[in-house]
Motif scaffolding. Structure first.
Motif, PDB file in Angstrom:
ATOM      1  N   VAL A 277       0.569  -1.320  -0.082  1.00 21.28           N
ATOM      2  CA  VAL A 277       0.333   0.230  -0.121  1.00 21.28           C
ATOM      3  C   VAL A 277       0.963   1.230  -0.043  1.00 21.28           C
ATOM      4  CG1 VAL A 277      -2.269   1.338   1.121  1.00 21.28           C
ATOM      5  CG2 VAL A 277      -1.383  -1.660   1.300  1.00 21.28           C
ATOM      6  N   ARG A 278       0.966   1.791  -1.180  1.00 25.85           N
ATOM      7  CA  ARG A 278       1.439   3.508  -1.103  1.00 25.85           C
ATOM      8  C   ARG A 278       0.821   4.248  -0.763  1.00 25.85           C
ATOM      9  NH1 ARG A 278       0.703   6.891  -5.418  1.00 25.85           N
ATOM     10  NH2 ARG A 278       2.082   8.573  -4.985  1.00 25.85           N
ATOM     11  N   ARG A 279       1.076   5.521   0.484  1.00 27.00           N
ATOM     12  CA  ARG A 279       1.072   6.693   0.607  1.00 27.00           C
ATOM     13  C   ARG A 279       1.311   7.558   0.446  1.00 27.00           C
ATOM     14  NH1 ARG A 279      -1.507   5.122   6.941  1.00 27.00           N
ATOM     15  NH2 ARG A 279      -3.747   4.986   6.058  1.00 27.00           N
ATOM     16  N   VAL A 280       0.584   9.004   0.237  1.00 28.69           N
ATOM     17  CA  VAL A 280       1.280   9.783  -0.034  1.00 28.69           C
ATOM     18  C   VAL A 280       1.787  10.599   1.427  1.00 28.69           C
ATOM     19  CG1 VAL A 280       2.201  12.255  -1.573  1.00 28.69           C
ATOM     20  CG2 VAL A 280       2.015   9.749  -2.533  1.00 28.69           C
ATOM     21  N   LYS A 281       2.448  11.547   1.849  1.00 32.36           N
ATOM     22  CA  LYS A 281       2.354  12.221   2.776  1.00 32.36           C
ATOM     23  C   LYS A 281       2.154  13.652   2.884  1.00 32.36           C
ATOM     24  CE  LYS A 281       1.461   9.902   7.111  1.00 32.36           C
ATOM     25  NZ  LYS A 281       1.986  10.191   8.564  1.00 32.36           N
ATOM     26  N   TYR A 282       2.271  14.642   2.755  1.00 31.04           N
ATOM     27  CA  TYR A 282       2.226  16.116   2.530  1.00 31.04           C
ATOM     28  C   TYR A 282       2.723  16.923   3.582  1.00 31.04           C
ATOM     29  CZ  TYR A 282      -0.920  13.939  -1.542  1.00 31.04           C
ATOM     30  OH  TYR A 282      -0.968  14.071  -2.280  1.00 31.04           O
ATOM     31  N   SER A 283       3.752  17.440   3.537  1.00 32.62           N
ATOM     32  CA  SER A 283       3.903  18.083   4.354  1.00 32.62           C
ATOM     33  C   SER A 283       3.874  19.960   3.215  1.00 32.62           C
ATOM     34  CB  SER A 283       5.490  18.088   5.118  1.00 32.62           C
ATOM     35  OG  SER A 283       6.519  18.304   4.120  1.00 32.62           O
ATOM     36  N   LEU A 284       4.277  21.650   4.839  1.00 30.42           N
ATOM     37  CA  LEU A 284       3.961  22.171   3.790  1.00 30.42           C
ATOM     38  C   LEU A 284       5.720  22.448   3.486  1.00 30.42           C
ATOM     39  CD1 LEU A 284       1.775  22.392   5.434  1.00 30.42           C
ATOM     40  CD2 LEU A 284       2.296  25.290   5.824  1.00 30.42           C
ATOM     41  N   THR A 285       5.908  23.370   2.576  1.00 32.18           N
ATOM     42  CA  THR A 285       7.192  24.190   2.037  1.00 32.18           C
ATOM     43  C   THR A 285       7.382  25.221   3.069  1.00 32.18           C
ATOM     44  OG1 THR A 285       6.302  25.004   0.174  1.00 32.18           O
ATOM     45  CG2 THR A 285       7.242  23.092   0.069  1.00 32.18           C
ATOM     46  N   GLU A 286       8.686  25.291   2.632  1.00 29.76           N
ATOM     47  CA  GLU A 286       8.644  27.288   2.953  1.00 29.76           C
ATOM     48  C   GLU A 286       7.351  27.932   2.294  1.00 29.76           C
ATOM     49  OE1 GLU A 286      12.167  30.607   3.494  1.00 29.76           O
ATOM     50  OE2 GLU A 286      12.897  28.418   3.365  1.00 29.76           O
ATOM     51  N   LYS A 287       7.807  27.581   1.039  1.00 28.28           N
ATOM     52  CA  LYS A 287       6.713  28.630   0.561  1.00 28.28           C
ATOM     53  C   LYS A 287       4.758  28.202   0.915  1.00 28.28           C
ATOM     54  CE  LYS A 287       4.560  29.808  -4.423  1.00 28.28           C
ATOM     55  NZ  LYS A 287       4.786  29.384  -5.309  1.00 28.28           N
ATOM     56  N   GLY A 288       5.199  27.809   1.305  1.00 28.44           N
ATOM     57  CA  GLY A 288       3.984  26.774   2.251  1.00 28.44           C
ATOM     58  C   GLY A 288       3.288  27.906   3.553  1.00 28.44           C
ATOM     59  N   TRP A 289       5.121  27.422   4.615  1.00 30.87           N
ATOM     60  CA  TRP A 289       4.191  28.205   5.356  1.00 30.87           C
ATOM     61  C   TRP A 289       4.040  29.621   5.537  1.00 30.87           C
ATOM     62  CZ3 TRP A 289       2.963  26.517   9.911  1.00 30.87           C
ATOM     63  CH2 TRP A 289       2.997  24.944   9.995  1.00 30.87           C
ATOM     64  N   ASP A 290       4.696  30.630   4.731  1.00 28.64           N
ATOM     65  CA  ASP A 290       4.780  31.887   3.486  1.00 28.64           C
ATOM     66  C   ASP A 290       3.404  32.260   3.004  1.00 28.64           C
ATOM     67  OD1 ASP A 290       7.596  31.932   4.602  1.00 28.64           O
ATOM     68  OD2 ASP A 290       8.172  31.947   2.455  1.00 28.64           O
ATOM     69  N   TYR A 291       2.810  31.265   2.590  1.00 26.22           N
ATOM     70  CA  TYR A 291       1.383  31.785   1.825  1.00 26.22           C
ATOM     71  C   TYR A 291       0.251  31.707   3.452  1.00 26.22           C
ATOM     72  CZ  TYR A 291      -3.122  30.591  -0.814  1.00 26.22           C
ATOM     73  OH  TYR A 291      -3.820  31.243  -1.349  1.00 26.22           O
ATOM     74  N   LEU A 292       1.091  30.494   4.224  1.00 28.30           N
ATOM     75  CA  LEU A 292       0.023  30.028   5.366  1.00 28.30           C
ATOM     76  C   LEU A 292       0.051  31.465   6.611  1.00 28.30           C
ATOM     77  CD1 LEU A 292      -2.165  28.317   6.064  1.00 28.30           C
ATOM     78  CD2 LEU A 292      -0.440  27.429   7.555  1.00 28.30           C
ATOM     79  N   LYS A 293       0.758  31.560   6.378  1.00 30.81           N
ATOM     80  CA  LYS A 293       0.774  33.246   7.024  1.00 30.81           C
ATOM     81  C   LYS A 293       0.424  34.336   7.384  1.00 30.81           C
ATOM     82  CE  LYS A 293       4.423  35.953   9.306  1.00 30.81           C
ATOM     83  NZ  LYS A 293       3.231  37.659   9.340  1.00 30.81           N
ATOM     84  N   THR A 294       1.014  34.412   5.285  1.00 29.84           N
ATOM     85  CA  THR A 294       0.211  35.647   4.822  1.00 29.84           C
ATOM     86  C   THR A 294      -1.518  35.433   4.680  1.00 29.84           C
ATOM     87  OG1 THR A 294       1.759  35.977   4.006  1.00 29.84           O
ATOM     88  CG2 THR A 294      -0.134  36.889   2.978  1.00 29.84           C
ATOM     89  N   SER A 295      -2.140  34.786   4.426  1.00 27.32           N
ATOM     90  CA  SER A 295      -3.334  34.098   4.347  1.00 27.32           C
ATOM     91  C   SER A 295      -4.201  33.851   6.047  1.00 27.32           C
ATOM     92  CB  SER A 295      -4.225  32.427   4.240  1.00 27.32           C
ATOM     93  OG  SER A 295      -5.147  32.051   4.249  1.00 27.32           O
ATOM     94  N   ASN A 296      -3.136  33.217   6.905  1.00 27.84           N
ATOM     95  CA  ASN A 296      -3.343  33.658   8.646  1.00 27.84           C
ATOM     96  C   ASN A 296      -3.961  34.665   8.915  1.00 27.84           C
ATOM     97  OD1 ASN A 296      -4.473  31.999  10.693  1.00 27.84           O
ATOM     98  ND2 ASN A 296      -2.520  33.217  11.711  1.00 27.84           N
ATOM     99  N   ASP A 297      -3.097  35.643   8.514  1.00 25.14           N
ATOM    100  CA  ASP A 297      -3.209  37.156   8.677  1.00 25.14           C
ATOM    101  C   ASP A 297      -4.594  38.165   8.255  1.00 25.14           C
ATOM    102  OD1 ASP A 297      -1.267  36.894  10.146  1.00 25.14           O
ATOM    103  OD2 ASP A 297       0.797  38.299   9.344  1.00 25.14           O
ATOM    104  N   LEU A 298      -4.329  38.043   6.760  1.00 28.53           N
ATOM    105  CA  LEU A 298      -5.957  38.057   6.131  1.00 28.53           C
ATOM    106  C   LEU A 298      -6.781  37.175   7.194  1.00 28.53           C
ATOM    107  CD1 LEU A 298      -4.726  37.918   2.752  1.00 28.53           C
ATOM    108  CD2 LEU A 298      -4.676  40.457   4.429  1.00 28.53           C
ATOM    109  N   ALA A 299      -6.927  36.949   7.481  1.00 33.00           N
ATOM    110  CA  ALA A 299      -8.262  35.677   7.594  1.00 33.00           C
ATOM    111  C   ALA A 299      -8.573  36.655   8.842  1.00 33.00           C
ATOM    112  CB  ALA A 299      -7.913  34.845   7.680  1.00 33.00           C
ATOM    113  N   LEU A 300      -7.874  36.441   9.833  1.00 37.37           N
ATOM    114  CA  LEU A 300      -8.127  37.440  11.151  1.00 37.37           C
ATOM    115  C   LEU A 300      -8.939  38.756  10.885  1.00 37.37           C
ATOM    116  CD1 LEU A 300      -8.254  36.986  13.973  1.00 37.37           C
ATOM    117  CD2 LEU A 300      -5.882  38.304  14.263  1.00 37.37           C
TER     118      LEU A 300
END
Length: 159
Positions: A79-102
């Protein structure tokens, strides 16, 4: 309002920001596979909606192509599974997105209050059940706590 209408509303609320929600889920978990993400999305949408498997995996692949997520294959037997983690770009996007979401959340609460007053004026106010009111109260308290903490943080940085 019927459950079908609620389901359509919830789906509409989540289909646009789905990428952001996935990034939050993966970011908080550190690493997650598609099925885990799907289950978390279902919880997030209070069980009224979840994306199809094909839509989710299409979006995950697009997020990998965009450099927001990094896939890692693991095998359990055959059984093959793909696990995903955030890249540095993903963390940057998420930080900006979180600030905007608030900021959007604060604006949404203001609109909610204005709409509530308008409906009362028009005598269209529909009573909310006790559990909904309690949940709403807890949300408002949590928003207040978050905003109070943010104010303290900003004030301390300003000196």
């Amino acid at each position: 309002m019927g459950e079908d209408v609620e389901r359509r509303i919830i789906k509409g609320l989540f289909t646009v920001p789905l990428k952001n929600i996935i990034l939050v889920i993966v970011g908080l978990k550190g690493e997650a596979h598609g099925y885990e993400i799907l289950k978390e999305l279902e919880k997030f949408a209070i069980g009224l909606w979840k994306p199809s498997h094909s839509n989710l995996y299409t979006l995950l692949n697009k997020m990998v192509e965009d450099g927001l997520l990094e896939p890692r294959e693991e095998y359990r037997g055959r059984v093959r599974r793909v696990k995903y983690s955030l890249t540095e770009k993903g963390w940057d996007y998420l930080k900006t997105s979180n600030d905007l979401a608030l900021r959007v959340l604060y604006t949404s609460v203001n609109y909610h209050e204005a709409l509530k007053k308008k409906l009362e004026e028009m005598e269209l106010k529909m009573p909310m059940d006790r559990e909904t009111v309690k949940t709403y109260l807890e949300l408002l308290k949590r928003i207040r706590d978050i905003l109070d903490e943010e104010i303290r943080t900003i004030e301390s940085k300003l000196g």
